[in-house]
Motif scaffolding. Structure first.
Motif, PDB file in Angstrom:
ATOM      1  N   PRO A 109      53.565  44.958  26.524  1.00 21.48           N
ATOM      2  CA  PRO A 109      52.186  44.992  27.012  1.00 21.48           C
ATOM      3  C   PRO A 109      51.367  43.879  26.366  1.00 21.48           C
ATOM      4  O   PRO A 109      51.630  43.452  25.246  1.00 21.48           O
ATOM      5  CB  PRO A 109      51.691  46.384  26.580  1.00 21.48           C
ATOM      6  CG  PRO A 109      52.928  47.195  26.388  1.00 21.48           C
ATOM      7  CD  PRO A 109      53.984  46.237  25.912  1.00 21.48           C
ATOM      8  N   MET A 110      50.340  43.401  27.064  1.00 23.21           N
ATOM      9  CA  MET A 110      49.490  42.339  26.546  1.00 23.21           C
ATOM     10  C   MET A 110      48.747  42.827  25.305  1.00 23.21           C
ATOM     11  O   MET A 110      48.214  43.935  25.287  1.00 23.21           O
ATOM     12  CB  MET A 110      48.501  41.892  27.627  1.00 23.21           C
ATOM     13  CG  MET A 110      49.164  41.245  28.834  1.00 23.21           C
ATOM     14  SD  MET A 110      47.985  40.797  30.129  1.00 23.21           S
ATOM     15  CE  MET A 110      47.115  39.450  29.323  1.00 23.21           C
ATOM     16  N   THR A 124      45.933  38.086  24.199  1.00 24.22           N
ATOM     17  CA  THR A 124      46.224  37.721  25.588  1.00 24.22           C
ATOM     18  C   THR A 124      45.268  38.408  26.558  1.00 24.22           C
ATOM     19  O   THR A 124      44.881  37.826  27.572  1.00 24.22           O
ATOM     20  CB  THR A 124      47.675  38.092  25.936  1.00 24.22           C
ATOM     21  OG1 THR A 124      47.907  39.472  25.599  1.00 24.22           O
ATOM     22  CG2 THR A 124      48.657  37.232  25.171  1.00 24.22           C
ATOM     23  N   MET A 125      44.877  39.645  26.251  1.00 21.68           N
ATOM     24  CA  MET A 125      43.911  40.330  27.113  1.00 21.68           C
ATOM     25  C   MET A 125      42.572  39.620  27.080  1.00 21.68           C
ATOM     26  O   MET A 125      41.883  39.500  28.108  1.00 21.68           O
ATOM     27  CB  MET A 125      43.756  41.783  26.664  1.00 21.68           C
ATOM     28  CG  MET A 125      44.948  42.676  26.990  1.00 21.68           C
ATOM     29  SD  MET A 125      44.731  44.375  26.445  1.00 21.68           S
ATOM     30  CE  MET A 125      43.386  44.888  27.517  1.00 21.68           C
ATOM     31  N   GLY A 126      42.189  39.122  25.896  1.00 22.34           N
ATOM     32  CA  GLY A 126      40.929  38.382  25.799  1.00 22.34           C
ATOM     33  C   GLY A 126      40.951  37.098  26.598  1.00 22.34           C
ATOM     34  O   GLY A 126      39.986  36.757  27.286  1.00 22.34           O
ATOM     35  N   ILE A 164      39.632  34.011  31.620  1.00 20.84           N
ATOM     36  CA  ILE A 164      40.021  33.333  32.866  1.00 20.84           C
ATOM     37  C   ILE A 164      39.374  34.019  34.063  1.00 20.84           C
ATOM     38  O   ILE A 164      38.867  33.360  34.981  1.00 20.84           O
ATOM     39  CB  ILE A 164      41.556  33.327  33.003  1.00 20.84           C
ATOM     40  CG1 ILE A 164      42.172  32.457  31.914  1.00 20.84           C
ATOM     41  CG2 ILE A 164      41.978  32.823  34.382  1.00 20.84           C
ATOM     42  CD1 ILE A 164      43.680  32.553  31.836  1.00 20.84           C
ATOM     43  N   GLU A 165      39.393  35.348  34.052  1.00 22.76           N
ATOM     44  CA  GLU A 165      38.786  36.100  35.147  1.00 22.76           C
ATOM     45  C   GLU A 165      37.282  35.810  35.246  1.00 22.76           C
ATOM     46  O   GLU A 165      36.740  35.654  36.341  1.00 22.76           O
ATOM     47  CB  GLU A 165      39.026  37.588  34.933  1.00 22.76           C
ATOM     48  CG  GLU A 165      38.530  38.464  36.088  1.00 22.76           C
ATOM     49  CD  GLU A 165      38.839  39.923  35.879  1.00 22.76           C
ATOM     50  OE1 GLU A 165      38.467  40.741  36.744  1.00 22.76           O
ATOM     51  OE2 GLU A 165      39.459  40.270  34.855  1.00 22.76           O
ATOM     52  N   ARG A 166      36.638  35.709  34.095  1.00 25.93           N
ATOM     53  CA  ARG A 166      35.199  35.416  34.078  1.00 25.93           C
ATOM     54  C   ARG A 166      34.919  34.024  34.622  1.00 25.93           C
ATOM     55  O   ARG A 166      34.017  33.843  35.453  1.00 25.93           O
ATOM     56  CB  ARG A 166      34.684  35.534  32.643  1.00 25.93           C
ATOM     57  CG  ARG A 166      33.202  35.213  32.481  1.00 25.93           C
ATOM     58  CD  ARG A 166      32.836  35.142  31.012  1.00 25.93           C
ATOM     59  NE  ARG A 166      31.458  34.740  30.807  1.00 25.93           N
ATOM     60  CZ  ARG A 166      30.965  34.318  29.651  1.00 25.93           C
ATOM     61  NH1 ARG A 166      31.760  34.248  28.591  1.00 25.93           N
ATOM     62  NH2 ARG A 166      29.699  33.966  29.549  1.00 25.93           N
ATOM     63  N   ILE A 167      35.705  33.042  34.182  1.00 26.98           N
ATOM     64  CA  ILE A 167      35.494  31.667  34.659  1.00 26.98           C
ATOM     65  C   ILE A 167      35.781  31.576  36.151  1.00 26.98           C
ATOM     66  O   ILE A 167      35.071  30.880  36.898  1.00 26.98           O
ATOM     67  CB  ILE A 167      36.383  30.691  33.865  1.00 26.98           C
ATOM     68  CG1 ILE A 167      35.974  30.683  32.388  1.00 26.98           C
ATOM     69  CG2 ILE A 167      36.262  29.273  34.432  1.00 26.98           C
ATOM     70  CD1 ILE A 167      36.899  29.864  31.501  1.00 26.98           C
ATOM     71  N   ASP A 168      36.842  32.264  36.608  1.00 28.08           N
ATOM     72  CA  ASP A 168      37.155  32.287  38.047  1.00 28.08           C
ATOM     73  C   ASP A 168      35.967  32.805  38.849  1.00 28.08           C
ATOM     74  O   ASP A 168      35.621  32.256  39.904  1.00 28.08           O
ATOM     75  CB  ASP A 168      38.371  33.176  38.311  1.00 28.08           C
ATOM     76  CG  ASP A 168      39.672  32.413  38.198  1.00 28.08           C
ATOM     77  OD1 ASP A 168      39.626  31.177  38.305  1.00 28.08           O
ATOM     78  OD2 ASP A 168      40.715  33.036  37.992  1.00 28.08           O
ATOM     79  N   SER A 206      50.226  31.970  24.526  1.00 28.02           N
ATOM     80  CA  SER A 206      50.164  33.272  23.858  1.00 28.02           C
ATOM     81  C   SER A 206      51.279  34.193  24.345  1.00 28.02           C
ATOM     82  O   SER A 206      51.905  34.900  23.556  1.00 28.02           O
ATOM     83  CB  SER A 206      48.796  33.921  24.105  1.00 28.02           C
ATOM     84  OG  SER A 206      48.710  35.179  23.491  1.00 28.02           O
ATOM     85  N   LEU A 207      51.530  34.191  25.676  1.00 28.16           N
ATOM     86  CA  LEU A 207      52.595  35.032  26.215  1.00 28.16           C
ATOM     87  C   LEU A 207      53.960  34.592  25.695  1.00 28.16           C
ATOM     88  O   LEU A 207      54.822  35.414  25.397  1.00 28.16           O
ATOM     89  CB  LEU A 207      52.580  34.983  27.742  1.00 28.16           C
ATOM     90  CG  LEU A 207      51.400  35.704  28.420  1.00 28.16           C
ATOM     91  CD1 LEU A 207      51.402  35.412  29.913  1.00 28.16           C
ATOM     92  CD2 LEU A 207      51.463  37.201  28.174  1.00 28.16           C
TER      93      LEU A 207
END
Length: 601
Positions: free
Chosen positions: A38-39, A43-45, A50-54, A227-228
């Motif tokens: 699991p992340m 990695t979750m941060g 990325i989701e915010r910038i998208d 990170s992954l």
């Protein structure tokens, strides 16, 4: 073809993995086996960032800035300021636009009542002079009410009358007393509109910062990938050491080892093997590479499997062209493909569309169809009519016979590929059953073809078939599994015979869809042509040319769309089911995803 891979095993001191992976990221060739854990918080941060910038990028791209809007001076410093400003401005924009819609509705409702002093109305009502507001359909309004009541008509909008009664009444259509004055609401609307102009100026400035936002997104993607990859490091020696595993193309061994030697890391390398499930990278020419997207729709092969893309490239193109079946439609596809080159999101797909169009032109010419017109009847093509597909072959429709022949060849090729790959992976001894079926079916088809062509006489054909049958039977019934009991092999062979016989018949008949789809598209196109001729008549009336052109253009546009859909789906089915089943193809591999810097596009 499938690129050969080299497996690298790395041993690092705990804490050195990030710096090492950054070095690999610069090389851009090593696929680090990603973690399936699991992340973690890091990695979750990054994923949240990325989701915010998208969201900010999509929001800014979606905003339509009116012409004449003046940008404001950008005063932000650094990425944090840019993200904070973009987020705040977009929120202000959403809030103001929502508020404007509500205010515009309020203005429309208040405008009909005009301006009034609400406090004065309340004073008069308290003094015994109540005011009642009414909205009533004009047909229901009675003129005598103006004499019976202290009634004042305020406005008329469409079929409704707006009036006020300054006394108690029981007239229909009463509505609540307006709570807001029209001018006050209009003033608030004007204020919000002016505020919106300022926000639009800020958004225009932020739109100029979109390349920077996209670069921030690319950097975040690179950090996420890093990170992954780092999270897959396995601890060893009481957490003092970490081990990592990665794969890189064998042809790039020199580049990778030079970078690793420079990094001073301890590593081992060996040729990758199928049980390790190394990533799959295709190495194809430009023509075949266009069709890799179709292979990926089904899944990449196992490392010891075969790359089906070269076969898909040839047969999908042929099947697509047969289903379209019209040279004119092929020219339209070429035009669409050339236009797609100018659209960034479809630019990579454009060469494939052009290629499919070119194939449709060639096959459509062979089928002598141009916008559903039979060009074999044109005098200009009289000298080369022999190259056109005949209407009948052996008393059957030419297109139907052609589809069956293509299907038989396609399945025979699949069986040959299966036999070759079985020998490569399992060896000759373990592949005798597969070789037996291939010899029986493919050999039988070749012998039958030569016999029909008159190359082999009847007596020789009989003996060749007998020999093929005996040799094939030994592989199918006796030696299909050398490790198994011979009687069990016979039972398995009988079951395989039943399944193969019934399966092959159904598989071959499936290729009739190539003829049926081409025929359906041609008949529908001819129907539109006939309707156009009926509308046009003898062509003497210029006025009738307009509906003629509209009908023909609309009809063929609709037909091209339907034909293209069928020509995409059904050839995929023939490759993914009939060919893959008979070739033994399995999508057991994973895509090659090297650790590298994300490029801002």
């Amino acid at each position: 073809m499938i690129d050969k891979m080299t497996r690298y095993s790395f041993i690092l001191l705990n804490g050195e993995e990030t710096a090492f992976l950054e070095q690999l990221q610069e090389v851009g060739l090593v696929d680090i086996t990603r973690s399936e854990k699991p992340m973690n918080e890091v990695t979750m941060g990054i994923a949240g960032e990325i989701e915010r910038i998208d969201g900010l990028i999509k929001g800014l791209e979606k905003v339509d800035i009116p012409e004449g809007t003046k940008p404001v001076t950008y005063t932000g410093e650094g990425s944090d300021d840019l993200l904070r400003l973009a987020n705040g401005t977009l929120m202000d924009y959403a809030e103001i636009t929502s508020s404007l819609k509500e205010l515009q509705q309020k203005v429309e409702k208040a405008r009909v009542w005009g301006s009034f002093d609400k406090a004065r109305l309340e004073t008069l009502s308290a003094a015994g002079v109540p005011f009642h507001f009414h909205v009533l359909n004009a047909k229901q309004f009675q003129e005598q009410w103006t004499e019976e009541y202290a009634l004042c008509l305020v406005d008329q909008e469409k079929n409704n009358l707006y009036f006020v009664v300054a006394e108690e009444d029981d007239l229909p259509g009463e509505v609540p007393v307006p709570t807001e004055d029209w001018q006050a609401v209009q003033a608030t609307l004007d204020e919000q509109t002016a505020k919106l102009q300022g926000v639009l100026g800020e958004l225009l400035t932020l739109k100029h910062q979109l390349p920077q936002l996209k670069q921030l997104r690319a950097d975040a993607l690179s950090r996420l990938d890093l990170s992954l990859a780092g999270s897959s490091a396995a601890p060893a020696a009481e957490n003092t050491l970490l081990t990592l595993e990665g794969y890189a193309p064998t042809e790039d061994d020199d580049t990778v080892t030079a970078a690793l030697d420079q990094a001073g890391v301890f590593y081992l390398k060996e040729a990758a093997e199928a049980p390790q499930n190394p990533p799959i990278r295709f190495k194809n020419n430009k023509f075949v590479k266009m069709f890799e997207v179709l292979t990926d729709m089904y899944g990449r092969p196992a490392y010891d499997g075969f790359d089906p893309t070269p076969f898909i490239a040839v047969f999908f193109l042929l099947f697509f062209a047969l289903c379209m079946g019209d040279a004119g439609y092929g020219l339209v596809l070429i035009g669409i493909g050339l236009l797609l080159k100018k659209v960034p999101s479809f630019k990579d797909l454009a060469p494939l569309v052009v290629t499919l169009g070119a194939g449709t032109v060639v096959v459509g010419f062979f089928l002598h169809s141009f916008f559903s017109i039979d060009i074999a009847e044109w005098p200009v093509f009289a000298p080369i009519r022999k190259v056109f597909l005949p209407a009948e072959i052996g008393g059957f429709a030419g297109g139907m016979v052609l589809s069956i022949i293509i299907g038989i060849l396609h399945i025979c090729l699949a069986m040959v590929v299966k036999a070759i790959n079985a020998v490569k992976v399992k060896g000759w001894t373990a592949s005798l059953g597969t070789l037996g079926w291939t010899l029986l079916v493919v050999g039988g088809v070749l012998v039958g073809g030569f016999a029909l062509a008159g190359v082999l006489d009847e007596n020789l054909t009989k003996w060749i078939i007998i020999v093929l049958g005996i040799v094939s039977a030994l592989g199918i019934f006796v030696f299909n599994d050398p490790q198994r009991n011979k009687f069990a092999n016979i039972g398995v062979g009988l079951w395989d015979t039943y399944n193969t016989a019934t399966g092959l018949l159904g598989d071959v008949l499936s290729y009739l869809r190539l003829y049926a789809l081409g025929l359906a598209g041609g008949m529908l196109g001819m129907a539109f042509n006939d309707m156009g001729r009926m509308v046009l008549g003898d062509g003497s009336s210029i006025v009738l040319w307009i509906p003629f052109l509209l009908l023909v253009l609309l009809g063929h546009t609709l037909n091209i769309a339907m034909c293209a859909l069928g020509a995409f789906v059904h050839p995929l089915r023939l490759n993914f089911l009939e060919f893959f089943k008979n070739s033994g193809y399995e999508a057991a591999g994973r895509n090659y995803h090297p650790l590298k810097k994300t490029i801002n596009k």
